[in-house]
Design an enzyme around this catalytic site. Sequence first.
Site, PDB file in Angstrom:
ATOM      1  N   LYS A  13       0.840  -1.211   0.000  1.00  0.00           N
ATOM      2  CA  LYS A  13       0.000   0.000   0.000  1.00  0.00           C
ATOM      3  C   LYS A  13       0.871   1.256   0.000  1.00  0.00           C
ATOM      4  CE  LYS A  13      -2.049  -1.125   3.918  1.00  0.00           C
ATOM      5  NZ  LYS A  13      -1.379  -2.397   4.237  1.00  0.00           N
ATOM      6  N   ARG A  88     -10.070   0.383   8.481  1.00  0.00           N
ATOM      7  CA  ARG A  88      -9.567  -0.952   8.806  1.00  0.00           C
ATOM      8  C   ARG A  88     -10.583  -1.782   9.576  1.00  0.00           C
ATOM      9  NH1 ARG A  88      -3.674   0.244   8.808  1.00  0.00           N
ATOM     10  NH2 ARG A  88      -2.654  -1.625   9.504  1.00  0.00           N
ATOM     11  N   ARG A 127      11.730  -5.197   5.436  1.00  0.00           N
ATOM     12  CA  ARG A 127      11.461  -3.796   5.069  1.00  0.00           C
ATOM     13  C   ARG A 127      12.409  -2.850   5.801  1.00  0.00           C
ATOM     14  NH1 ARG A 127       5.573  -1.538   5.586  1.00  0.00           N
ATOM     15  NH2 ARG A 127       5.716  -2.577   7.611  1.00  0.00           N
ATOM     16  N   ARG A 160      11.085  -0.867  11.263  1.00  0.00           N
ATOM     17  CA  ARG A 160       9.958  -0.541  12.143  1.00  0.00           C
ATOM     18  C   ARG A 160       9.880  -1.500  13.326  1.00  0.00           C
ATOM     19  NH1 ARG A 160       4.748   0.406   8.302  1.00  0.00           N
ATOM     20  NH2 ARG A 160       3.771  -0.807   9.972  1.00  0.00           N
ATOM     21  N   ARG A 171      -0.479  -8.962  13.464  1.00  0.00           N
ATOM     22  CA  ARG A 171      -1.051  -8.006  12.502  1.00  0.00           C
ATOM     23  C   ARG A 171      -1.811  -8.752  11.394  1.00  0.00           C
ATOM     24  NH1 ARG A 171       4.214  -5.023  10.945  1.00  0.00           N
ATOM     25  NH2 ARG A 171       2.950  -4.010   9.349  1.00  0.00           N
TER      26      ARG A 171
END
Length: 213
Positions: A13, A88, A127, A160, A171
């Site tokens: 996203k 969400r 990431r 992160r 998640r």
Amino acid sequence: MNIILLGPPGAGKGTQAKMLVDKYGIPQISTGEILRANLKAGTQLGLEAKKYMDAGKLVPDEVVIGIINNRIQEEDCRRGYMLDGFPRTVAQAQALDKILAEQGSGIDDVISIEVADHELMGRLTGRRTCRQCGQGFHVMFDPPKVEGICDKCGGELYQRDDDNEKTVANRLKVYSDQTQPLIDYYKKKSLLRSIDGVGDIKEIFGRVVKVLG
Ligand code: AP5
Ligand code: MG
């Protein structure tokens, strides 16, 4: 042009939104990025949100609805915006519908980026994000030219706090329990445009642009 980018954690996203900003000149509004910016600034909101984010849980609906309600009224949103990571939950989607109806506007397209679960863990643990400009990278799939340094602005790359295996697993579960129902929600409104999120990043960008027309 009011767009929602829907998809599981790691679907791409943020990656696609940043490319769409350049193409369409409308802002990316990521509730996750707004919450992380608050944490960095040491606000009460940021500190409160961190407890949920570190556990891979959703921040309470009223908090994020308030953030979005304020943000979409800013000057740069007049020509449209991309919502990345909001709504969400069904309650968030209903609140958004109500806010937009009161403004006499609405959502034009919901882009659902589809990626199977088994692809997502590796995308998230690898990431890296720029501390300065927020540009995303991946150690294997989208590496920076110089390790640890942002190609765009020379900033430092970081990982992160919620991109560890334990939090990611949570998640993903939260996504399937609470966010996936939005696929049906927007399908029923004939707004859903599903795209395959597996493949080359630029190729996926081409798919998104084609859908948006
Ligand atoms: P948020 O920051 O929104 O995180 P998320 O939804 O979990 O999504 P991500 O940012 O992890 O994934 P992405 O789809 O943006 O992937 P990206 O493009 O970076 O939210 C964080 C937390 O904040 C939540 O857990 C919650 O606590 C809270 N929160 C936020 N919004 C909320 C809300 N509305 N309500 C309640 N709580 C909320 O890509 C991932 C990686 O993959 C990158 O390294 C990238 O380089 C790589 N990649 C991208 N595309 C490809 C590709 N095609 N092939 C291979 N690798 C790729
Ligand atoms: Mg993101």
